[in-house]
Design an enzyme around this catalytic site. Sequence first.
Site, PDB file in Angstrom:
ATOM      1  N   HIS A   1      24.039  32.151  39.337  1.00 55.32           N
ATOM      2  CA  HIS A   1      24.913  33.282  39.660  1.00 55.32           C
ATOM      3  C   HIS A   1      24.531  33.856  41.017  1.00 55.32           C
ATOM      4  O   HIS A   1      23.375  34.194  41.252  1.00 55.32           O
ATOM      5  CB  HIS A   1      24.808  34.371  38.591  1.00 55.32           C
ATOM      6  CG  HIS A   1      25.198  33.911  37.222  1.00 55.32           C
ATOM      7  ND1 HIS A   1      24.348  33.178  36.424  1.00 55.32           N
ATOM      8  CD2 HIS A   1      26.347  34.076  36.521  1.00 55.32           C
ATOM      9  CE1 HIS A   1      24.954  32.904  35.281  1.00 55.32           C
ATOM     10  NE2 HIS A   1      26.158  33.427  35.308  1.00 55.32           N
TER      11      HIS A   1
ATOM     12  N   LYS B   1      27.297  25.349  35.430  1.00 53.50           N
ATOM     13  CA  LYS B   1      28.006  26.618  35.661  1.00 53.50           C
ATOM     14  C   LYS B   1      27.541  27.220  36.984  1.00 53.50           C
ATOM     15  O   LYS B   1      26.346  27.430  37.198  1.00 53.50           O
ATOM     16  CB  LYS B   1      27.760  27.623  34.542  1.00 53.50           C
ATOM     17  CG  LYS B   1      28.465  28.969  34.812  1.00 53.50           C
ATOM     18  CD  LYS B   1      28.109  30.055  33.814  1.00 53.50           C
ATOM     19  CE  LYS B   1      28.771  31.374  34.200  1.00 53.50           C
ATOM     20  NZ  LYS B   1      28.352  32.499  33.331  1.00 53.50           N
TER      21      LYS B   1
ATOM     22  N   ASP C   1      63.734  41.683  52.267  1.00 60.26           N
ATOM     23  CA  ASP C   1      63.627  43.121  51.987  1.00 60.26           C
ATOM     24  C   ASP C   1      64.878  43.878  52.397  1.00 60.26           C
ATOM     25  O   ASP C   1      65.372  44.742  51.676  1.00 60.26           O
ATOM     26  CB  ASP C   1      62.430  43.724  52.732  1.00 60.26           C
ATOM     27  CG  ASP C   1      61.104  43.362  52.088  1.00 60.26           C
ATOM     28  OD1 ASP C   1      61.118  42.853  50.954  1.00 60.26           O
ATOM     29  OD2 ASP C   1      60.061  43.582  52.724  1.00 60.26           O
TER      30      ASP C   1
END
Length: 539
Positions: free
Chosen positions: A146, A173, A356
């Site tokens: 991590h 991981k 728009d």
Amino acid sequence: MTLTTSFYNWGTPSDVGDGENVRRNSTLICVPIMAKTVDKMLVEVRKAKQEGADMVELRLDYLNSINPCDLQVLLEHSCLSTLVTIRPTWEGGDYKGDEGVRQSALRKAMELGADYIDVELKVADEFFESIDGRENTKTAIIVSSHNYINTPSVEEIGDLVARIQATGADIVKIATTAIDIVDNSRILQLLTYSQIPMIGIVMGEKGLMSRILSAKYGGFLTFATLEDRGSISAPGQPTTKDLLELYNFRQVGADTKVHGVLGNPISHSKSPHLYNVAFKSVGFNGIYLPLLVDSVSDFLRTYSSPDFVGYSYTIPHKMAGLECCDEVDPIAKAIGAISCMIKRPFDGKLIGYNIDYMGAIAAIEEGLLQGTSNGSSTKGSPFDGKLMVVIGAGGAGKALAYGGKSKGARIVITDSIIEKAVDLASKVGGKVINIAELDDFAPEEGMILANATPIGMQPDIDNMPISKKALKHYSLVFDAIYTPKITKLLREAQKSGATIVYGTEMFINQAFIQFEKFTGLPGEYQEINRFLLELQRNL
């Protein structure tokens, strides 16, 4: 970097189901369970199953205490596959105790039949040495890393993957942190080419796309939080409900086309709610994401894959988007800003449009007609001859000024940066006033006011770009903001007797046009119309 698509399937089979419920990927949804007691954990496990999760991560580091009996109860009574994690504080978790005790609890989880356990790379070699053979266990070992600071280079992450694989991990991981949205590409690229099951997550709001697109690029699992739980195990984690219902996660496949809205900020946008449902209603294999982008050019250069095919543009990227186009529609070129970009399939060129002005002008015209004594149409446009004051000279302001001018209105521009107002006014043949003069500007009654700034948008809902007293000079007030639907400006304008036009009207009108450009399908489907009207009521 060009992302390609992975065809590895590590979990349940893809293409399972029938009709529109076909599952096109094998990526699992895992819900972290972080309650402080065993009983509360089991309650949350049942909620996770009800919400559609495939498995749960039992975060034992959040328990008040860890003992073998509690662990046995959790594993025996879990109604979903289990991943046991005891994350220490030195890896971003909540466990502050003895490392030997922690690893002993992980070994006990294996003994009791946990489906997966998570071991941090820092201690992985030590942990594997402590296991006396693995022949009698069904537990798969995830070795994790991590990084809460940034996302390293592809080479550095590749080296990290190799180190994790060398430990003997069953599943790799890697979780990093997004400093920029382009950081996601490095993790998605690794998912694509991984030869063993891999979990790749980029944390933070800018990393959301990695959590969703892991299903497209072959990730083993992605994490999601429970709908009604405020806590998350990592920054940027979506809810299970959002994954399944908003992003149609089960239907994302290797060939799914990626669309999104580029903006900063972007969390307020309702566009994903509209387009993802609209795509699903007609069976279009596409996904639409909120994209928190700092640099448009960096984003487009990074995500150049043929599967990244269409974007909406919102504040502040409408003009930057135009500069990145290979071709620009003449109307968008005249306005000087785009609101929609399409990647042309046969040559990959980026084509810019401004939708728009069509949506906004049509909505204001309807409001002007309703504001007449009998509501009937007049010859020509109801804009004809009226004075229209546009606040803001950015992308939305340019669209409004151009549209109003094309319908016969006289245009006045104001902006906090006077040079921007002068530049826009020169292009549309309008006049300029200093924003400080706006409150006292009243050359005539019955003017049109159009707010094209973010003043009043969530969370800044108590502010407005003009004073209450000045609103009495306007017969119609339009606010391009649609979150909230009724801004303070519109509320005060209504009190002053003006006709008000919501930003949602522009949003809905342009949605039909943009849907057609994204999908190549006509937008007049009954289901799409029903959803758009429902969205308008709920915004």
